[in-house]
Design a protein around this motif. Structure first.
Motif, mmCIF file in Angstrom:
data_model
loop_
_atom_site.group_PDB
_atom_site.id
_atom_site.type_symbol
_atom_site.label_atom_id
_atom_site.label_comp_id
_atom_site.label_asym_id
_atom_site.label_seq_id
_atom_site.Cartn_x
_atom_site.Cartn_y
_atom_site.Cartn_z
ATOM 1 N N THR A 545 0.872 -1.173 0.000
ATOM 2 C CA THR A 545 0.000 0.000 0.000
ATOM 3 C C THR A 545 0.909 1.224 0.000
ATOM 4 O O THR A 545 2.024 1.178 0.534
ATOM 5 C CB THR A 545 -0.900 -0.009 1.241
ATOM 6 N N PHE A 546 0.446 2.295 -0.624
ATOM 7 C CA PHE A 546 1.262 3.499 -0.764
ATOM 8 C C PHE A 546 0.700 4.657 0.053
ATOM 9 O O PHE A 546 -0.509 4.789 0.213
ATOM 10 C CB PHE A 546 1.392 3.878 -2.246
ATOM 11 N N SER A 547 1.623 5.475 0.541
ATOM 12 C CA SER A 547 1.271 6.620 1.386
ATOM 13 C C SER A 547 1.881 7.879 0.807
ATOM 14 O O SER A 547 2.893 7.817 0.095
ATOM 15 C CB SER A 547 1.831 6.428 2.797
ATOM 16 N N LEU A 548 1.299 8.994 1.188
ATOM 17 C CA LEU A 548 1.861 10.272 0.762
ATOM 18 C C LEU A 548 3.287 10.401 1.280
ATOM 19 O O LEU A 548 3.552 10.139 2.457
ATOM 20 C CB LEU A 548 1.013 11.419 1.322
ATOM 21 N N LYS A 549 4.204 10.783 0.401
ATOM 22 C CA LYS A 549 5.573 11.051 0.833
ATOM 23 C C LYS A 549 5.590 12.425 1.495
ATOM 24 O O LYS A 549 5.344 13.446 0.854
ATOM 25 C CB LYS A 549 6.525 11.021 -0.366
ATOM 26 N N ILE A 550 5.848 12.429 2.787
ATOM 27 C CA ILE A 550 5.861 13.667 3.570
ATOM 28 C C ILE A 550 7.302 13.946 3.972
ATOM 29 O O ILE A 550 8.007 13.054 4.434
ATOM 30 C CB ILE A 550 4.982 13.511 4.839
ATOM 31 N N GLY A 551 7.736 15.194 3.775
ATOM 32 C CA GLY A 551 9.086 15.555 4.212
ATOM 33 C C GLY A 551 9.206 15.362 5.721
ATOM 34 O O GLY A 551 8.297 15.718 6.469
ATOM 35 N N GLU A 552 10.319 14.791 6.160
ATOM 36 C CA GLU A 552 10.497 14.488 7.588
ATOM 37 C C GLU A 552 11.581 15.383 8.185
ATOM 38 O O GLU A 552 12.666 15.481 7.637
ATOM 39 C CB GLU A 552 10.977 13.036 7.777
ATOM 40 N N ARG A 553 11.270 16.006 9.300
ATOM 41 C CA ARG A 553 12.324 16.598 10.129
ATOM 42 C C ARG A 553 12.454 15.691 11.342
ATOM 43 O O ARG A 553 11.480 15.446 12.048
ATOM 44 C CB ARG A 553 11.931 18.010 10.572
ATOM 45 N N VAL A 554 13.643 15.132 11.511
ATOM 46 C CA VAL A 554 13.854 14.193 12.607
ATOM 47 C C VAL A 554 14.597 14.930 13.708
ATOM 48 O O VAL A 554 15.678 15.472 13.481
ATOM 49 C CB VAL A 554 14.655 12.965 12.125
ATOM 50 N N GLU A 555 13.993 14.982 14.886
ATOM 51 C CA GLU A 555 14.571 15.753 15.985
ATOM 52 C C GLU A 555 15.009 14.819 17.099
ATOM 53 O O GLU A 555 14.225 14.031 17.603
ATOM 54 C CB GLU A 555 13.507 16.731 16.507
ATOM 55 N N ARG A 556 16.268 14.933 17.446
ATOM 56 C CA ARG A 556 16.845 14.084 18.491
ATOM 57 C C ARG A 556 16.468 14.648 19.858
ATOM 58 O O ARG A 556 16.614 15.845 20.106
ATOM 59 C CB ARG A 556 18.362 14.082 18.288
ATOM 60 N N VAL A 557 15.958 13.790 20.732
ATOM 61 C CA VAL A 557 15.640 14.240 22.098
ATOM 62 C C VAL A 557 16.168 13.219 23.111
ATOM 63 O O VAL A 557 16.534 12.096 22.746
ATOM 64 C CB VAL A 557 14.117 14.452 22.316
ATOM 65 N N ASP A 558 16.175 13.640 24.363
ATOM 66 C CA ASP A 558 16.737 12.804 25.422
ATOM 67 C C ASP A 558 15.787 11.651 25.768
ATOM 68 O O ASP A 558 14.616 11.862 26.056
ATOM 69 C CB ASP A 558 16.982 13.668 26.660
ATOM 70 N N SER A 559 16.310 10.438 25.736
ATOM 71 C CA SER A 559 15.469 9.261 25.959
ATOM 72 C C SER A 559 14.968 9.182 27.396
ATOM 73 O O SER A 559 13.816 8.842 27.648
ATOM 74 C CB SER A 559 16.246 7.993 25.614
ATOM 75 N N ALA A 560 15.836 9.501 28.345
ATOM 76 C CA ALA A 560 15.430 9.399 29.750
ATOM 77 C C ALA A 560 14.325 10.406 30.067
ATOM 78 O O ALA A 560 13.389 10.109 30.820
ATOM 79 C CB ALA A 560 16.635 9.634 30.645
ATOM 80 N N ALA A 561 14.411 11.582 29.448
ATOM 81 C CA ALA A 561 13.450 12.644 29.759
ATOM 82 C C ALA A 561 12.100 12.423 29.077
ATOM 83 O O ALA A 561 11.103 13.037 29.458
ATOM 84 C CB ALA A 561 14.021 13.991 29.334
ATOM 85 N N THR A 562 12.048 11.562 28.075
ATOM 86 C CA THR A 562 10.810 11.426 27.291
ATOM 87 C C THR A 562 10.231 10.015 27.339
ATOM 88 O O THR A 562 9.370 9.669 26.539
ATOM 89 C CB THR A 562 11.078 11.783 25.812
ATOM 90 N N ALA A 563 10.694 9.187 28.268
ATOM 91 C CA ALA A 563 10.197 7.808 28.342
ATOM 92 C C ALA A 563 8.813 7.770 28.990
ATOM 93 O O ALA A 563 8.478 8.608 29.829
ATOM 94 C CB ALA A 563 11.170 6.943 29.115
ATOM 95 N N ILE A 564 8.030 6.778 28.602
ATOM 96 C CA ILE A 564 6.715 6.548 29.203
ATOM 97 C C ILE A 564 6.915 6.178 30.682
ATOM 98 O O ILE A 564 7.942 5.601 31.053
ATOM 99 C CB ILE A 564 5.987 5.411 28.429
ATOM 100 N N GLY A 565 5.921 6.496 31.498
ATOM 101 C CA GLY A 565 6.056 6.388 32.953
ATOM 102 C C GLY A 565 6.512 5.042 33.492
ATOM 103 O O GLY A 565 7.175 4.972 34.528
ATOM 104 N N ASP A 566 6.171 3.955 32.795
ATOM 105 C CA ASP A 566 6.502 2.631 33.355
ATOM 106 C C ASP A 566 7.830 2.084 32.825
ATOM 107 O O ASP A 566 8.115 0.907 32.957
ATOM 108 C CB ASP A 566 5.375 1.636 33.069
ATOM 109 N N SER A 567 8.643 2.958 32.208
ATOM 110 C CA SER A 567 9.915 2.503 31.643
ATOM 111 C C SER A 567 10.939 2.276 32.752
ATOM 112 O O SER A 567 10.826 2.832 33.836
ATOM 113 C CB SER A 567 10.468 3.546 30.671
ATOM 114 N N GLY A 568 11.948 1.476 32.441
ATOM 115 C CA GLY A 568 13.031 1.257 33.402
ATOM 116 C C GLY A 568 14.295 0.889 32.668
ATOM 117 O O GLY A 568 14.249 0.104 31.730
#
Ligand SMILES: [Zn+2]
Length: 838
Positions: A545-568
């Motif tokens: 299946t095909f999807s619209l090609k959308i330009g991507e801006r990939v932004e690096r962020v801190d993994s520890a600061a953005t993890a879901i609450g139950d992460s470890g």
């Protein structure tokens, strides 16, 4: 080959030859009159195996699949032991003899299930040694009563949580296929005897394990096929009995996305023992019911962004990565149970179109949720547009606890099931990818078949036979359901059979070293309409299946600061080494397609590009096929108040924007995508797209708050203009004060600007007969005036009628906030479906 089997085989061949010429025939399912001599299928009295999976190591990946598995080895899966807190060995309950310790739940076996296969695929000594630490931990943990693994018990009734052991057994089975270590058989036999000895009310007692008993059933039959111990069939009936009922008419026992993808196959498993084809049909019925209600979208999955929720079936609803890999495994197992190529079609659909987009291209980070229409992938809270509150859309290697571990099994199991053994000592190319299989066939000869192809990005698949001496056996090739004009040739000579979509070509001959079979699967552009989702359209090319090609801006962020609450994660895990990534669009995504009304497929053209040098086709830049389309912007189609692309609306949508050339790329290659499109027209009768109010004003019209709202319910749809059919309308979202009972409660609107109002209407939620919510005992309305909250309306006007609107009128007031106060009935909770003010 013994005489009986020779005669049986001869008899089955006689059946085939009636339909064949030149040793080739078209069949719906393999015949099961004979039994494969080399690979263990189902033992009587179980239903005979239609297909049999080959031992781990028999199938070697090539092409893009090899590249994906290498990236998995070098990426998150291969290194998760250094990151995840659940995989640290110190104090780990999976390594303790008595089952005491920490981290003793699903995470370790979820990860090991895929990691172990990866270790064998690459024959990597370090990975094998690492795996065997955990395998030995499980094997050494069996107690006198037969129990093993972490001794997890439920607080409320002290019964055992067996769920994680179900997954560990899949790991032990893979290990046994490779090692033939008799300790596996011994442990499983004692464990299942222990389960047979438990009373029903102590077996699969709580939520997850009760839903997922089908996984235990699978392992019981796996062991029965190896030992023939009769008690196992008795236990299988018992496990079926204490498992949730996946054979309900027109509904499911549970609407959790992973439970569905994993457990809908349970009836088909039990059918192997009962031979009751109604049970096999129940599995199809479950699949179809879910697709009917929540799966009117491309990509082979359904909208279940935690649970499937009535009213949330738009293609912008997402599916969990665990749901994808469980669906793929269920499809692979159902192929073997039913012989129906339909399951291979669905497996390819999920594997090619949905699963690759759940991870970054380097397979070092993944997200919990992925949707067919998804235009932002960030750390923000998008609830209740998606069900969970929290950073569920970010690609984060420290996060998404279950998927982080469970994703490991997706590609390894896919690789394992590319090739299957058949009852008549043959081989079947079941799911297609470049690969090489080594197997025993025919009268015992060893054969290697090399599958060369760029499928699903190419139509042609070349199978080259390698054998020391000539060997006679049947080769089966699956013809996908989408392919209406397949062709097969042997050594350049076209076979005189007409392959049919959704069946198999069976070629029996004396195969010689160097023989070549070519399977041609012509692909065409086709348009699929999703009538239940406003007639939106998806564009397919063969299995893609095909999807619209959308330009991507990939932004690096801190993994520890953005993890879901139950992460470890482990103390030594370095978030700088394992960063997270948000994906944001840099080009417009809000296009509708311009379609040729009579011949929609003619609105598109195909563009083929070079195969990527790195063998990885799942990025917008590297995908070797594009489809060119035409579309117009729909300016009113924006993000909604949840920060998700707004749900679809009736089409064609009116737009007078210029017609633009659009590029579509394979859906599996797009982390940001529109895959179910509206159509557009500039004719006056086209539908005007209703802009989200927030988009016009920049802020919501009002805010809703309450003294309490049950976690599974929402305040956000109280004033969405929908009309309930009754107070217990199951299709309708609601707010409830559950589990508060008999209390005084409130719900409040705060308006963005002073609002003049003179009436209010409430539609109470009341689930008498099903739940514990009732219309309230009484209620009143108050409005904010200066520093106070004077009442509105006369006390006698405040009705508590079920199944209708309760309307109150009063002299107009201008206010910034309005509040309902209720007194709930003694012992009962309550809630509201809708609350309108004018
Ligand atoms: Zn998950």
């Amino acid at each position: 080959m013994n005489l009986t089997n020779t005669m049986l085989l001869a008899a089955s061949l006689a059946v085939f030859s009636a339909f064949s010429a030149d040793n080739a025939s078209i069949i719906e399912r393999p015949e099961t009159v004979s039994t494969n001599h080399f690979y263990l299928g189902n033992r009587l009295p179980l239903e005979p195996s239609e297909f049999i999976s080959l031992p781990i190591g028999s199938v070697q990946p090539k092409g893009w699949l090899l590249e994906v598995l290498k990236r998995q080895r070098d990426g998150l899966c291969g290194h998760l032991g250094e990151i995840s807190v659940w995989l640290q060995k110190d104090g780990n309950a999976w390594l303790s003899k008595d089952g005491k310790g920490q981290y003793g739940w699903e995470e370790l076996p979820y990860w090991l299930k895929g990691y172990l296969q990866l270790a064998y695929i690459f024959n990597n000594p370090k990975m094998i040694a690492e795996s065997e630490v955990w395998i030995n931990g499980a094997l050494n943990s069996q107690r006198a009563n037969g129990d093993f693994g972490p001794d997890q018990k439920f607080d409320d009734d002290g019964t055992r949580d067996f769920w994680a052991n179900m997954t560990m057994m899949f790991c032990l089975e893979t290990y046994y296929e490779h090692s033939h270590d008799p300790r596996v058989i011994d442990l499983m036999t004692k464990y299942f005897k222990y389960h047979l000895s438990l009373p029903d009310d102590q077996l699969l007692t709580h939520y997850w394990q009760k839903m997922r008993g089908g996984d235990e059933l699978y392992s019981i039959y796996w062991l029965y096929n190896r030992t023939g111990d009769a008690f196992l069939l008795q236990l299988a009936d018992k496990i079926h009995r204490v498992t949730a009922d996946w054979e309900m008419d027109g509904t499911l026992p549970n609407w959790h996305n992973v439970n569905i993808a994993e457990c809908f196959r349970e009836p088909a498993e039990h059918y192997l023992q009962t031979h009751n084809s109604a049970e096999l049909r129940d599995t199809y019925a479950d699949f179809n019911e879910v697709r009917k209600r929540f799966g009117q979208v491309p990509g082979g999955m359904f909208g279940g962004d935690e649970n499937c929720r009535p009213g949330y079936s738009d293609p912008r609803q997402a599916i969990e990565t665990c749901g994808m890999v469980e669906q793929m495994l269920s499809d692979e197992l159902l192929m073997q149970m039913s012989g129906d190529p339909f399951w291979a079609d669905n497996c390819e659909n999920v594997a090619f179109n949905t699963y690759p987009a759940a991870l970054t291209p380097d397979l070092r980070a993944l997200r919990y949720l992925t949707a067919p229409n998804m235009v932002v992938s960030d750390a923000k809270n998008h609830a209740p547009g998606i069900q969970n509150g929290g950073p569920f859309l970010l690609m984060n290697p420290f996060s998404s606890r279950c998927c982080q571990h469970n994703h490991s099994m997706g590609w390894p199991y896919f690789n394992k099931h590319l090739w299957l053994a058949t009852p008549d000592n043959g081989l079947c190319a079941a799911v297609f990818s470049a690969s090489e299989v080594s197997a025993q066939v025919g009268d015992g000869g060893q054969v290697r078949v090399t599958e060369e192809t760029h499928y699903p990005f190419a139509e042609k698949i070349r199978f080259a036979l390698h054998a020391d001496k000539a060997v006679t056996f049947p080769l089966y090739l699956r013809i996908p359901g989408w392919c209406k004009s397949a062709g097969v040739s042997v050594n350049g000579k076209k076979l005189p059979v007409r392959p049919e979509a959704g069946k198999y070509v069976r070629i029996e001959r004396k195969w010689k070293n160097g023989d070549v079979v070519t399977l041609n699967l012509p692909m065409k552009i086709s348009v699929q309409r999703w009538t239940a989702n406003h007639d939106s359209v998806s564009v397919n090319y063969g299995p893609l299946t095909f999807s619209l090609k959308i330009g991507e801006r990939v932004e690096r962020v801190d993994s520890a600061a953005t993890a879901i609450g139950d992460s470890g994660w482990q103390k030594t895990a370095d978030p700088m080494q394992w960063p997270s990534f948000g994906y944001y669009p840099t080009t417009p995504w809000n296009y509708g397609l311009v379609l040729d009304a009579a011949h929609p497929e003619k609105s598109f053209s195909l563009k083929k590009l070079a195969w990527p040098k790195d063998d990885y086709p799942f990025t917008p830049q590297s995908a070797p096929i594009q489809i060119l389309a035409k579309g117009r912007l729909i300016p009113e189609w924006t993000l909604d108040k949840y920060g998700l692309c707004a749900v679809l609306q009736p089409i064609p949508a009116w737009s007078d924007q210029p017609v633009e050339k659009l590029t579509l790329v394979p859906m599996g290659a797009t982390r940001l995508r529109i895959s179910a499109f509206p159509t557009v027209s500039d004719l006056p009768e086209a539908h005007r797209w209703q802009a989200a109010l927030e988009a016009k004003t920049g802020k919501p019209e009002y805010r809703v708050s309450a003294s309490h709202c049950n976690e599974g319910d929402t305040l956000d749809t109280l004033n969405d203009g929908l009309e309930p059919r009754s107070s217990n309308d199951g299709e309708m979202l609601r707010m409830t004060w559950w589990d508060h009972r008999g209390t005084a409660e409130w719900v409040q609107y705060d308006f963005a600007a002073p609002k003049k109002i003179s009436s209010a209407e409430v539609y109470w939620f009341d689930d008498t007969g099903a739940g514990q919510c009732r219309v309230p005992e009484s209620w009143r309305l108050f409005y904010k005036s200066g520093g106070g909250w004077p009442p509105l309306g006369a006390a006698a006007d405040f009705q508590v009628k079920k199944d209708g609107w309760n309307r109150v009128e009063f002299p107009a007031v201008e206010t910034t906030a309005l509040r309902i106060e209720v007194q709930l009935q003694p012992q009962f909770s309550g809630g509201i479906l809708k609350w309108r003010v004018k």
